[in-house]
Write a protein that holds these residues in place. Structure first.
Motif, PDB file in Angstrom:
ATOM      1  N   TYR A  57       0.794  -1.228   0.000  1.00  0.00           N
ATOM      2  CA  TYR A  57       0.000   0.000   0.000  1.00  0.00           C
ATOM      3  C   TYR A  57       0.830   1.285   0.000  1.00  0.00           C
ATOM      4  O   TYR A  57       0.274   2.370  -0.045  1.00  0.00           O
ATOM      5  N   GLY A  58       2.115   1.171   0.084  1.00  0.00           N
ATOM      6  CA  GLY A  58       2.959   2.361   0.105  1.00  0.00           C
ATOM      7  C   GLY A  58       2.862   3.150   1.388  1.00  0.00           C
ATOM      8  O   GLY A  58       3.114   4.356   1.412  1.00  0.00           O
ATOM      9  N   VAL A  59       2.496   2.497   2.481  1.00  0.00           N
ATOM     10  CA  VAL A  59       2.358   3.167   3.777  1.00  0.00           C
ATOM     11  C   VAL A  59       3.741   3.435   4.356  1.00  0.00           C
ATOM     12  O   VAL A  59       4.644   2.619   4.245  1.00  0.00           O
ATOM     13  N   LYS A  60       3.905   4.612   4.947  1.00  0.00           N
ATOM     14  CA  LYS A  60       5.181   4.945   5.593  1.00  0.00           C
ATOM     15  C   LYS A  60       5.009   4.940   7.101  1.00  0.00           C
ATOM     16  O   LYS A  60       3.943   5.270   7.623  1.00  0.00           O
ATOM     17  N   LYS A  61       6.080   4.587   7.799  1.00  0.00           N
ATOM     18  CA  LYS A  61       6.042   4.616   9.259  1.00  0.00           C
ATOM     19  C   LYS A  61       5.958   6.056   9.744  1.00  0.00           C
ATOM     20  O   LYS A  61       6.594   6.946   9.166  1.00  0.00           O
ATOM     21  N   PRO A  62       5.183   6.301  10.791  1.00  0.00           N
ATOM     22  CA  PRO A  62       5.125   7.674  11.328  1.00  0.00           C
ATOM     23  C   PRO A  62       6.469   8.065  11.933  1.00  0.00           C
ATOM     24  O   PRO A  62       7.146   7.252  12.535  1.00  0.00           O
ATOM     25  N   THR A  63       6.846   9.308  11.728  1.00  0.00           N
ATOM     26  CA  THR A  63       8.116   9.789  12.266  1.00  0.00           C
ATOM     27  C   THR A  63       7.879  10.475  13.601  1.00  0.00           C
ATOM     28  O   THR A  63       6.837  11.098  13.819  1.00  0.00           O
ATOM     29  N   ARG A  64       8.848  10.370  14.476  1.00  0.00           N
ATOM     30  CA  ARG A  64       8.749  11.043  15.785  1.00  0.00           C
ATOM     31  C   ARG A  64       9.331  12.441  15.674  1.00  0.00           C
ATOM     32  O   ARG A  64      10.387  12.653  15.088  1.00  0.00           O
ATOM     33  N   ARG A  65       8.634  13.403  16.242  1.00  0.00           N
ATOM     34  CA  ARG A  65       9.144  14.784  16.194  1.00  0.00           C
ATOM     35  C   ARG A  65       9.227  15.356  17.572  1.00  0.00           C
ATOM     36  O   ARG A  65       8.549  15.046  18.446  1.00  0.00           O
TER      37      ARG A  65
END
Length: 65
Positions: A57-65
């Protein structure tokens, strides 16, 4: 006679305490190893799931900010 009884009682007490401490540490090590194994298995499943989502699905992992 009294000092011998006291000395033997102290020796037995120290040995019992040492044995108890040893058993407690062994149990703690086993529990921690089991938890590590479970976490490792869970991490593998999550990584496989993210890999699938990313590929399909082309999902990306959420990034921590």
């Amino acid at each position: 006679m009294t000092t011998t009884v006291i000395a033997l009682t102290l020796i037995v007490g120290v040995l019992t305490f040492a044995a108890g401490a040893f058993l407690a540490s062994e149990i703690a090590v086993r529990v921690l190893r089991r938890r590590e194994q479970l976490l490792s298995e869970e991490r593998k499943r999550l990584n496989a799931a993210w890999k699938f989502l990313k590929e399909v699905y082309g999902v990306k992992k959420p990034t921590r900010r």
